[in-house]
Motif scaffolding. Structure first.
Motif, short mmCIF file in Angstrom:
data_model
loop_
_atom_site.label_atom_id
_atom_site.label_comp_id
_atom_site.label_asym_id
_atom_site.label_seq_id
_atom_site.Cartn_x
_atom_site.Cartn_y
_atom_site.Cartn_z
N PHE A 126 1.75 0.19 -8.91
CA PHE A 126 1.08 -1.04 -8.47
C PHE A 126 1.98 -1.84 -7.52
O PHE A 126 1.53 -2.30 -6.47
CB PHE A 126 0.71 -1.89 -9.70
CG PHE A 126 0.13 -3.23 -9.37
CD1 PHE A 126 -1.19 -3.35 -8.97
CD2 PHE A 126 0.91 -4.38 -9.47
CE1 PHE A 126 -1.73 -4.60 -8.67
CE2 PHE A 126 0.38 -5.62 -9.18
CZ PHE A 126 -0.94 -5.74 -8.78
N LEU A 127 3.25 -1.97 -7.89
CA LEU A 127 4.19 -2.75 -7.08
C LEU A 127 4.66 -2.00 -5.83
O LEU A 127 4.89 -2.61 -4.79
CB LEU A 127 5.40 -3.16 -7.92
CG LEU A 127 5.12 -4.11 -9.08
CD1 LEU A 127 6.37 -4.27 -9.95
CD2 LEU A 127 4.62 -5.45 -8.59
N PHE A 128 4.82 -0.70 -5.96
CA PHE A 128 5.31 0.16 -4.88
C PHE A 128 4.39 1.37 -4.79
O PHE A 128 4.66 2.41 -5.39
CB PHE A 128 6.76 0.58 -5.14
CG PHE A 128 7.70 -0.57 -5.36
CD1 PHE A 128 8.18 -1.32 -4.29
CD2 PHE A 128 8.09 -0.93 -6.65
CE1 PHE A 128 9.04 -2.38 -4.50
CE2 PHE A 128 8.95 -2.00 -6.86
CZ PHE A 128 9.43 -2.73 -5.79
N PRO A 129 3.28 1.25 -4.07
CA PRO A 129 2.23 2.28 -4.08
C PRO A 129 2.68 3.70 -3.72
O PRO A 129 2.03 4.66 -4.11
CB PRO A 129 1.21 1.76 -3.07
CG PRO A 129 1.41 0.28 -3.08
CD PRO A 129 2.88 0.09 -3.29
N ARG A 157 6.73 7.90 -6.45
CA ARG A 157 6.42 9.19 -7.08
C ARG A 157 7.30 9.45 -8.28
O ARG A 157 6.99 10.27 -9.13
CB ARG A 157 6.57 10.33 -6.08
CG ARG A 157 5.49 10.36 -5.04
CD ARG A 157 4.13 10.67 -5.68
NE ARG A 157 3.04 10.40 -4.77
CZ ARG A 157 2.20 9.39 -4.90
NH1 ARG A 157 2.32 8.53 -5.87
NH2 ARG A 157 1.22 9.21 -4.04
N CYS A 158 8.44 8.74 -8.36
CA CYS A 158 9.34 8.87 -9.52
C CYS A 158 9.79 7.49 -9.95
O CYS A 158 10.02 6.60 -9.13
CB CYS A 158 10.57 9.70 -9.17
SG CYS A 158 10.21 11.45 -8.99
N VAL A 159 9.89 7.32 -11.26
CA VAL A 159 10.36 6.07 -11.84
C VAL A 159 11.53 6.39 -12.75
O VAL A 159 11.48 7.34 -13.54
CB VAL A 159 9.25 5.37 -12.66
CG1 VAL A 159 9.75 4.07 -13.27
CG2 VAL A 159 8.01 5.14 -11.80
N LEU A 211 5.18 10.74 -11.24
CA LEU A 211 3.82 10.21 -11.19
C LEU A 211 2.87 11.10 -10.41
O LEU A 211 3.26 11.77 -9.47
CB LEU A 211 3.83 8.82 -10.52
CG LEU A 211 4.75 7.77 -11.09
CD1 LEU A 211 4.57 6.46 -10.34
CD2 LEU A 211 4.52 7.57 -12.57
N ARG A 212 1.62 11.05 -10.84
CA ARG A 212 0.51 11.58 -10.05
C ARG A 212 -0.11 10.41 -9.31
O ARG A 212 0.44 9.33 -9.28
CB ARG A 212 -0.54 12.20 -10.99
CG ARG A 212 -0.07 13.42 -11.72
CD ARG A 212 -1.18 14.01 -12.53
NE ARG A 212 -1.63 13.01 -13.53
CZ ARG A 212 -2.54 13.23 -14.43
NH1 ARG A 212 -3.14 14.37 -14.49
NH2 ARG A 212 -2.88 12.30 -15.30
N ASP A 213 -1.30 10.60 -8.79
CA ASP A 213 -1.99 9.52 -8.09
C ASP A 213 -2.26 8.35 -9.01
O ASP A 213 -2.44 8.51 -10.22
CB ASP A 213 -3.32 10.04 -7.53
CG ASP A 213 -3.09 11.11 -6.47
OD1 ASP A 213 -2.03 11.06 -5.81
OD2 ASP A 213 -3.96 11.98 -6.31
N ALA A 214 -2.30 7.17 -8.43
CA ALA A 214 -2.64 5.92 -9.11
C ALA A 214 -1.69 5.60 -10.27
O ALA A 214 -2.06 4.91 -11.20
CB ALA A 214 -4.09 5.96 -9.61
N GLY A 215 -0.47 6.09 -10.22
CA GLY A 215 0.51 5.75 -11.24
C GLY A 215 0.31 6.42 -12.57
O GLY A 215 0.80 5.94 -13.59
N LYS A 216 -0.40 7.53 -12.58
CA LYS A 216 -0.58 8.27 -13.83
C LYS A 216 0.62 9.17 -14.05
O LYS A 216 1.16 9.75 -13.11
CB LYS A 216 -1.87 9.08 -13.79
CG LYS A 216 -3.09 8.18 -13.76
CD LYS A 216 -4.37 8.96 -13.75
CE LYS A 216 -5.54 7.99 -13.71
NZ LYS A 216 -6.79 8.67 -13.50
N PRO A 247 10.75 11.25 -3.28
CA PRO A 247 10.68 9.87 -2.82
C PRO A 247 9.27 9.34 -3.07
O PRO A 247 8.34 10.14 -3.06
CB PRO A 247 10.95 9.96 -1.34
CG PRO A 247 11.34 11.37 -1.05
CD PRO A 247 10.96 12.20 -2.22
N GLU A 248 9.03 8.17 -3.26
CA GLU A 248 9.88 7.04 -3.48
C GLU A 248 10.33 6.98 -4.93
O GLU A 248 9.60 7.40 -5.80
CB GLU A 248 9.14 5.74 -3.15
CG GLU A 248 8.88 5.53 -1.69
CD GLU A 248 8.28 4.15 -1.41
OE1 GLU A 248 8.22 3.28 -2.30
OE2 GLU A 248 7.87 3.96 -0.26
N LEU A 249 11.48 6.37 -5.12
CA LEU A 249 12.05 6.19 -6.45
C LEU A 249 12.09 4.71 -6.77
O LEU A 249 12.56 3.91 -5.96
CB LEU A 249 13.46 6.78 -6.50
CG LEU A 249 14.27 6.56 -7.78
CD1 LEU A 249 13.57 7.19 -8.98
CD2 LEU A 249 15.68 7.12 -7.62
#
Length: 186
Positions: free
Chosen positions: A13-16, A19-21, A34-39, A132-134
């Protein structure tokens, strides 16, 4: 809803483009892909002890007789980081004490601590497949030296939210709103 789901959703949500958190809190470190939409596609957690988490930083600050808040900026002043190689927090604390006894500067010891934490985090990220993005969340993201160490090790610019220690709550609120809207209540 798990913390992992909440953190993943708010990071996207914050960084659309996330792909990795990397979630580094007091007691655990988690790498989330992550997949699409932060899943959540996949995640890995530290499985040993708190050596790769914020609790270790708290103990290190105590041994070095500096505040936890000072660690992040002190680390940025290092000119010769001292390696902390133990994966066990207790043994790593012994290494810190040995560095102090050997006359190493606090700046170099703290940078070594941040580098060790980043190395453990990178190991988890590689297990989920770093892309990316992390985004870095959790209380450790408040430490500029830790952020810099993660960036140096991954070679990526790291996104850090304004209040990284509370993003899980924001993620839970976003998910609750989404469920409410599905029921027609909002």
């Amino acid at each position: 809803i798990t913390e992992i789901t909440c953190v993943a959703r708010v990071a996207a949500f914050l960084f659309p483009q996330t792909r990795c958190v990397l979630d580094v809190g007091a007691q655990s470190t988690r790498a989330i892909k992550l997949r699409d939409a932060g899943k959540v596609k996949e995640f890995k957690s530290n499985d040993k002890c708190a050596a790769g988490a914020g609790g270790f930083l708290e103990r290190a600050a105590k041994y070095l007789e500096i505040s936890l808040e000072e660690l992040g900026t002190i680390s940025l002043k290092a000119d010769n980081p001292q390696a902390i190689s133990s994966v066990c927090a207790v043994l790593a604390e012994s290494e810190i004490i040995n560095h102090v006894s050997a006359g190493q500067s606090v700046e170099n010891i703290v940078r070594g601590i941040h580098d060790a934490l980043a190395s453990r985090a990178q190991s988890l990220l590689s297990r989920v497949g770093l892309e990316p993005e992390l985004t870095l969340v959790g209380g450790v993201a408040l430490q500029a030296g830790a952020v810099k160490a993660v960036e140096a090790l991954t070679g990526l610019k790291v996104n850090v939210p304004d209040s990284p220690e509370t993003v899980g709550a924001l993620g839970a609120a976003l998910l609750a709103l989404q469920r409410l809207e599905k029921r027609g209540g909002a």
